[in-house]
Write a protein that holds these residues in place. Structure first.
Motif, short mmCIF file in Angstrom:
data_model
loop_
_atom_site.label_atom_id
_atom_site.label_comp_id
_atom_site.label_asym_id
_atom_site.label_seq_id
_atom_site.Cartn_x
_atom_site.Cartn_y
_atom_site.Cartn_z
N LEU A 138 -8.22 0.92 2.35
CA LEU A 138 -6.88 0.34 1.74
C LEU A 138 -5.94 -0.38 2.32
CD1 LEU A 138 -5.66 0.97 -0.83
CD2 LEU A 138 -4.56 3.07 -0.28
N VAL A 144 0.83 -0.98 0.04
CA VAL A 144 0.00 -0.05 0.02
C VAL A 144 1.05 1.36 0.21
CG1 VAL A 144 -1.75 1.45 1.24
CG2 VAL A 144 -2.08 -1.35 1.10
N LYS A 197 -0.20 10.81 4.93
CA LYS A 197 0.13 9.83 4.16
C LYS A 197 0.95 8.76 4.75
CE LYS A 197 -1.73 11.66 0.15
NZ LYS A 197 -2.62 10.99 -0.83
N LYS A 228 -9.00 4.50 2.40
CA LYS A 228 -7.97 5.06 3.02
C LYS A 228 -7.28 3.89 3.97
CE LYS A 228 -10.32 9.38 3.02
NZ LYS A 228 -10.89 10.55 3.80
N GLY A 286 -1.01 6.08 0.71
CA GLY A 286 -2.22 6.07 0.92
C GLY A 286 -2.82 7.25 1.92
#
Length: 767
Positions: A426, A373, A469, A403, A376
């Motif tokens: 996510l 990932v 992030k 997210k 994100g």
């Protein structure tokens, strides 16, 4: 001969490599795994592999091409990316390419089976492995869910012809032909008549009418005990190495007695038939990673069958169970070796990278490393002012969809992951303040578990006011972790409910995140709507610990074929480890408190020391029958267990010649108990031993006589132990609601090397 995965130390990188890979001849070239985001692949490329080759061909090289990059593998399912041998400058060029996700320097080790042989001190050319020729010609019988014969773990390369004494055979059935057996897998049978008569259907829809394994459990346990070496085994990149059973030159005979039927139950008739057949076939060791609920031994088919096997000299090894509570230990008959589960010094990790890569957090994860990932949005909570609860139905699907959710500590990590999955997050970062664990299959979304001490790092980053992030990077395996071993949280604890006068479990062995062979057509994990498949799987349970002990028994059987099953058990119990790799007493996996012999029996198995115990506590059928008399079993009940019908008890005694001592408090705070024991010298030369007691306050132990002299091999000496327990105000919590203390009696050889140690335990009755 055994194909050993010899370890070579490459000083330049300080990584441990196996010869399964060729190292570069250049000092500058290094092997790397490159993970890529295939969604960023430029449109001109038809396949991601062509993209990778184009990328490699564009890298700068010297005039003589001595530093030209070498492509190793393309990864499509386990991860998206490739591996290649690169120079530092070439690696830098690739890392600057759009779509690059992560770089993993290639490292190799003899991980369990890839790692547990190493953790147990087993070395190819030394100790018990060499002395036994890796368990050569010993037959291990596995009663389980069957076998996947095509697995590389069951190849027979280098194995001699099947011993002439072997009576077993391979049965044909659904998708299983007798020709699938070989010199490694020398027997395969299945037993389902009882299950069929119970009214449950067994068909190719939910299982195979043959020895073929549908569930994977039997393949896993069989390969753990005696699997052939398989280089390059891993679970989606985790635990990468050379997978090998504990006794790789031992033979395997598999007896399928568990089928996936409509009720998912094993019929006692089928299990008993499997034990019966295994005895006839001529197995030397019998491993059962299964158990029936606690019941009297005359109603327990495993106890009954194990007694008959014991009388034939077969060592029966059984799982202690996965209840994790006191008085929950299964398979507690004293003629069975009962196995608890412990951890190893290996774990699996992921990295949480915040924002611009300036902050990294080390967390736990076994999420398949085929997906990272990357960059994100990090969701912290409503208004980013408080951490979000991720309990069931606590999240807003619209808010967190797509997210990475940062969850506050909850009661159930599995439920938190399920909630993130429901909301199509996510990924998820979970705070764990209870030191619990997840099974690999529970990672159905990208998840990283972090310690509470790392929470403030994330909080501080979010409060900086920038768009939060995070990237989640998976696939890290670490060895040498401390402390290890620890008692696994799920491992059932003693005392044994049916006969608490015998300490159970007997021994502890690796049973946490064990890598072993698996069936390739059964999904090991689901990510979203995608099923993942693997030839090897990480699994946990006393089911995994049991075949480790069975493999060690095979090694000992090869060296000492004259030892009785009780002598084998004694050798393993009295030489086991009671300290971890920090030099401190073994602790509990979750509570981190000192563990008790009620958790681990004699201790954590040490195969090399078990080969040469010095003295053993031997026991035979007559003593076990006296024990059944002590349980006040009737003549008929004793006949059911022993096949000696009409037996009249002349001597009743609950004091077996066992390598341990336990005092049950029966609701009192003061009690005394006396024990009689007999030790047998298994060394060729005369020897002299001195008794040394290590006991805490509240536990007073007297040994008479304090010194024993043995004339030579086979000579015996008896001694007596008196234990006085007074736990008034001195009790120490051991397990659950139990109060008591524990210590150890060690017979130390005077002028010699042997130490024969037995646990001494006091415990309260069942509350």
């Amino acid at each position: 001969m055994v194909h050993n995965c010899h370890v070579i130390l490459l000083i330049v990188l300080s990584f441990i490599f196996l010869p399964c890979m060729k190292s570069s001849q250049s000092n500058d070239l290094r092997p790397y795994i490159i993970q890529m985001d295939v969604s960023t692949m430029p449109s001109p490329f038809a396949t991601h592999e062509s993209w990778y080759f184009s990328m490699l061909s564009s890298l700068s090289v010297s005039l003589n091409d001595q530093d030209a990059p070498t492509h190793l593998y393309t990864y499509t399912h386990a991860m998206h990316g490739f591996s290649a041998v690169l120079t530092a400058s070439q690696l830098m060029q690739i890392e600057q390419t759009h779509g690059h996700v992560a770089t993993f320097p290639e490292s190799y080790a003899q991980l369990l089976t890839t790692h547990t042989p190493e953790f147990l001190g087993l070395k190819p050319n030394l100790g018990v492995s060499a002395a036994s020729n890796h368990g050569s010609d010993v037959v291990i019988g596995i009663i389980d869910t069957g076998v996947w014969p095509e697995s590389k773990s069951f190849n027979d390369e280098g194995m001699p012809p099947v011993p002439e004494r072997w009576k077993g055979k391979c049965e044909s059935g659904t998708q299983f032909n007798s020709s699938l057996c070989n010199r490694k897998l020398i027997g395969a049978r299945f037993f389902r008549k009882g299950l069929k008569q119970s009214g449950n259907r067994v068909s190719t829809k939910n299982d195979y009418n043959s020895p073929r394994d549908f569930l994977g459990h039997g393949t896993h346990t069989a390969s753990t005990a005696a699997g052939s070496p398989v280089p390059g085994a891993s679970y989606f990149g985790y635990a990468y190495g050379c997978a090998q059973g504990i006794a790789p030159m031992a033979r395997l005979s598999v007896y399928k007695a568990i089928f996936l039927d409509e009720t998912q139950k094993a019929a006692a008739t089928d299990v008993l038939a499997a034990i019966d057949q295994a005895i006839f076939d001529g197995v030397n060791v019998l491993s059962l990673s299964l158990g029936f609920p606690n019941m009297d031994y005359y109603t327990n088919v495993i106890a009954i069958g194990a007694f008959a096997a014991m009388e034939k000299g077969i060592v029966v090894v059984c799982a202690a169970g996965n209840d994790g509570m006191a008085y929950s230990v299964l398979n507690g008959a004293p003629w069975i070796m009962t196995v608890a589960a412990g951890t190893v010094d290996r774990d699996f990790f992921a990295k949480v990278t915040l924002g611009d890569n300036s902050k990294n957090i080390h967390g736990r994860s076994i999420f398949p490393s085929n997906k990272t990932v990357y960059d994100g949005d990090l969701y912290y909570g409503r208004g980013n002012k408080r951490m979000e609860s991720c309990d069931i139905f606590a999240l807003n699907e619209t808010t967190v969809k797509g997210k990475i959710v940062f969850c506050s500590a909850g009661d159930d990590m599995s439920e938190q992951i399920s909630e993130a999955n429901r909301c199509e997050a996510l990924g998820v970062i979970i705070v764990d303040n209870k030191k619990t664990f997840l099974l690999p299959g529970e990672y159905n979304v990208p998840a990283v578990i972090i310690d509470p001490t790392d929470v403030q790092v994330i909080k501080k980053y979010i409060k900086e006011g920038r768009t939060a992030k995070a990237s989640l990077i998976f696939g890290e395996t670490e060895l040498g972790l401390k402390p290890a071993p620890r008692v696994a949280s799920f491992s059932s604890r003693g005392p044994n409910y049916i006969s608490p006068s015998v300490l159970k479990p007997d021994i502890m062995a690796p049973g946490f995140n064990i890598l072993a062979a698996w069936v390739p057509n059964k999904s090991v994990q689901m990510i979203g709507n995608q099923n993942l498949y693997s030839d090897f799987k990480l699994d946990s349970g006393t089911s995994m610990a049991t075949p480790h002990v069975a493999g060690v028994v095979a090694l000992l059987r090869s060296i000492h074929p004259d030892w009785s099953p009780a002598a084998v058990r004694s050798a393993m119990m009295t030489t086991a480890d009671i300290i971890d790799n920090t030099g401190k007493p073994i602790t509990d996996m979750v509570a981190s408190t000192v563990a008790s012999p009620l958790d681990f029996g004699g201790g954590h198995i040490n195969p090399n020391r078990a080969m040469d115990p010095g003295l053993v506590y031997d026991t035979g059928s007559e003593e076990y029958i006296d024990f059944l008399c002590g349980l006040r079993y009737t003549s008929r009940q004793i006949g059911v267990v022993t096949q000696k019908h009409g037996y009249k008890c002349g001597k009743a005694s609950l004091d077996l010649n066992y390598p341990s001592f336990i005092v049950i408090m029966n609701g009192t705070s003061e009690v005394s108990r006396s024990f009689k024991r007999v030790l047998t010298n298994v060394e060729d030369s005369p020897s002299k031993y001195r008794a040394v007691v290590n006991a805490p306050a509240g536990l007073k132990v007297a040994v008479i006589p304090p010194v024993l002299f043995f004339k030579g091999k086979g000579s015996k000496q008896e001694f007596y132990v008196r234990v006085d327990v007074n736990i008034k105000g001195k009790g120490k919590g051991i397990t659950g609601k139990f109060l008591g203390n524990f210590g150890f009696l060690s017979w130390i050889e005077i002028g010699g090397k042997h130490v024969v140690r037995s646990p001494i335990v006091s415990a309260s009755t069942l509350q």
